[in-house]
Design a protein around this motif. Structure first.
Motif, mmCIF file in Angstrom:
data_model
loop_
_atom_site.group_PDB
_atom_site.id
_atom_site.type_symbol
_atom_site.label_atom_id
_atom_site.label_comp_id
_atom_site.label_asym_id
_atom_site.label_seq_id
_atom_site.Cartn_x
_atom_site.Cartn_y
_atom_site.Cartn_z
ATOM 1 N N LEU A 148 0.852 -1.187 0.000
ATOM 2 C CA LEU A 148 0.000 0.000 0.000
ATOM 3 C C LEU A 148 0.889 1.239 0.000
ATOM 4 N N PHE A 149 0.696 2.087 -1.002
ATOM 5 C CA PHE A 149 1.413 3.364 -1.069
ATOM 6 C C PHE A 149 0.540 4.446 -0.458
ATOM 7 N N ILE A 150 1.112 5.219 0.468
ATOM 8 C CA ILE A 150 0.382 6.268 1.171
ATOM 9 C C ILE A 150 0.902 7.623 0.700
ATOM 10 N N GLY A 151 0.075 8.363 -0.014
ATOM 11 C CA GLY A 151 0.469 9.667 -0.540
ATOM 12 C C GLY A 151 -0.099 10.804 0.273
ATOM 13 N N THR A 152 0.501 11.055 1.431
ATOM 14 C CA THR A 152 0.036 12.139 2.299
ATOM 15 C C THR A 152 1.109 12.471 3.331
ATOM 16 N N GLN A 153 0.795 13.382 4.249
ATOM 17 C CA GLN A 153 1.733 13.785 5.292
ATOM 18 C C GLN A 153 1.697 12.789 6.449
ATOM 19 N N TRP A 154 2.610 12.997 7.418
ATOM 20 C CA TRP A 154 2.801 12.020 8.489
ATOM 21 C C TRP A 154 1.552 11.814 9.347
ATOM 22 N N ALA A 155 0.789 12.886 9.628
ATOM 23 C CA ALA A 155 -0.363 12.749 10.530
ATOM 24 C C ALA A 155 -1.420 11.826 9.925
ATOM 25 N N ASP A 156 -1.744 12.052 8.651
ATOM 26 C CA ASP A 156 -2.693 11.172 7.968
ATOM 27 C C ASP A 156 -2.129 9.764 7.843
ATOM 28 N N ALA A 157 -0.847 9.676 7.523
ATOM 29 C CA ALA A 157 -0.214 8.366 7.324
ATOM 30 C C ALA A 157 -0.306 7.514 8.582
ATOM 31 N N ALA A 158 -0.111 8.132 9.743
ATOM 32 C CA ALA A 158 -0.207 7.396 11.008
ATOM 33 C C ALA A 158 -1.622 6.845 11.209
ATOM 34 N N ALA A 178 7.395 12.912 2.901
ATOM 35 C CA ALA A 178 6.434 13.703 3.680
ATOM 36 C C ALA A 178 6.124 13.070 5.025
ATOM 37 N N VAL A 179 6.447 11.783 5.188
ATOM 38 C CA VAL A 179 6.162 11.107 6.461
ATOM 39 C C VAL A 179 7.385 11.043 7.374
ATOM 40 N N SER A 180 8.470 11.720 7.004
ATOM 41 C CA SER A 180 9.745 11.520 7.699
ATOM 42 C C SER A 180 9.839 12.031 9.137
ATOM 43 N N PRO A 181 9.075 13.059 9.556
ATOM 44 C CA PRO A 181 9.233 13.518 10.950
ATOM 45 C C PRO A 181 8.962 12.423 11.980
ATOM 46 N N ASP A 182 9.639 12.541 13.134
ATOM 47 C CA ASP A 182 9.493 11.559 14.209
ATOM 48 C C ASP A 182 8.059 11.416 14.698
ATOM 49 N N ASN A 183 7.243 12.460 14.462
ATOM 50 C CA ASN A 183 5.851 12.405 14.920
ATOM 51 C C ASN A 183 5.091 11.235 14.314
ATOM 52 N N LEU A 184 5.520 10.754 13.156
ATOM 53 C CA LEU A 184 4.888 9.581 12.551
ATOM 54 C C LEU A 184 4.968 8.399 13.510
ATOM 55 N N ILE A 185 6.149 8.181 14.080
ATOM 56 C CA ILE A 185 6.364 7.056 14.991
ATOM 57 C C ILE A 185 5.638 7.288 16.314
#
Length: 235
Positions: A148-158, A178-185
């Motif tokens: 699954l490819f997720i085309g969005t920023q980290w908040a949506d991706a999480a 776009a998902v690289s910030p630590d906030n994703l984790i």
């Protein structure tokens, strides 16, 4: 704070161009807001440098519009080719945010997959601000994709990752920088474990300039930098 909202970005741009003391602007941080603001900055001759706006057409707005990062003409094909040629995924589904950036990112990604002989099983879009992705993910799960490819920023991706796992959609996930910030984790926890994405900055880069930047940033803010902070420093 433009709240990543093009309307807010335009209001800020109008305030900035009316202030003769301002010579240049660093920002905005997403493509939709940056491109909207550029329509105000460029006619006024005010330089705009976005650290992270990666829509290919952003800098085409005018003479005074620049970026510090890459574009989706390079990022999206990189992810597609990595997934297909290195990791062996052939049946791929996508879910992406329906705005300037998300539309072009998904389009380029899907075109690259198709040209490389893969199959795009589904392309599900969502409106900015949506929080419930269950319907789209249920459709995708029924198609049994390899990835699954997720085309969005980290908040949506999480949120997408957590809802996918809750539905039993346990396929590998890929995304852009776009998902690289630590906030994703911090937000996604175990649901985003193993997600693959490109990055233009890496905290363990051994080049002296990168080591110095990472060391200085950590001393100043007591945390490690990520793509957005590094590209803003470059800008």
């Amino acid at each position: 704070d433009s709240k990543a909202d093009p309307k807010e970005a335009v209001l800020i741009a109008q305030r900035f161009v009316s202030n003769s003391k301002i010579l240049a602007v660093i920002g905005d941080f997403n493509s939709s807001a940056s491109m909207a603001a550029a329509q105000i900055y460029d006619p006024a001759g005010l330089v705009q440098i976005s650290p992270t706006a990666s829509h290919p057409d952003y800098t085409k707005v005018g003479r005074f519009i620049f970026r510090a990062g890459t574009t989706q003409r390079s990022e999206a094909p990189f992810i597609a080719n990595w997934g297909m040629n290195v990791l062996g995924y052939r049946k791929i589904a996508t879910i992406y945010v329906k705005n300037d950036w998300g539309n072009v990112t998904n389009q380029i990604f899907a075109e690259t997959v198709t040209k490389a002989g893969g199959t795009v099983l589904a392309q599900e879009s969502f409106i900015p601000g949506d929080k419930d992705f269950t319907a789209s993910l249920t459709k995708i799960k029924a198609l049994n994709p390899d990835m699954l490819f997720i085309g969005t920023q980290w908040a949506d991706a999480a949120l997408i990752a957590m809802q996918a796992r809750k539905l039993g959609l346990n396929v590998p996930l890929m995304a852009t920088g776009a998902v690289s910030p630590d906030n994703l984790i911090k937000s996604g926890g175990e649901a985003v474990e193993g997600i693959r994405a490109n990055a233009v900055f890496f905290v363990n880069d051994t080049r002296p300039i990168a080591v110095r930047y990472t060391t200085d940033y950590k001393a100043m803010f007591n945390k490690l930098p990520h793509d957005h902070s590094a590209l803003t420093y470059d800008a």
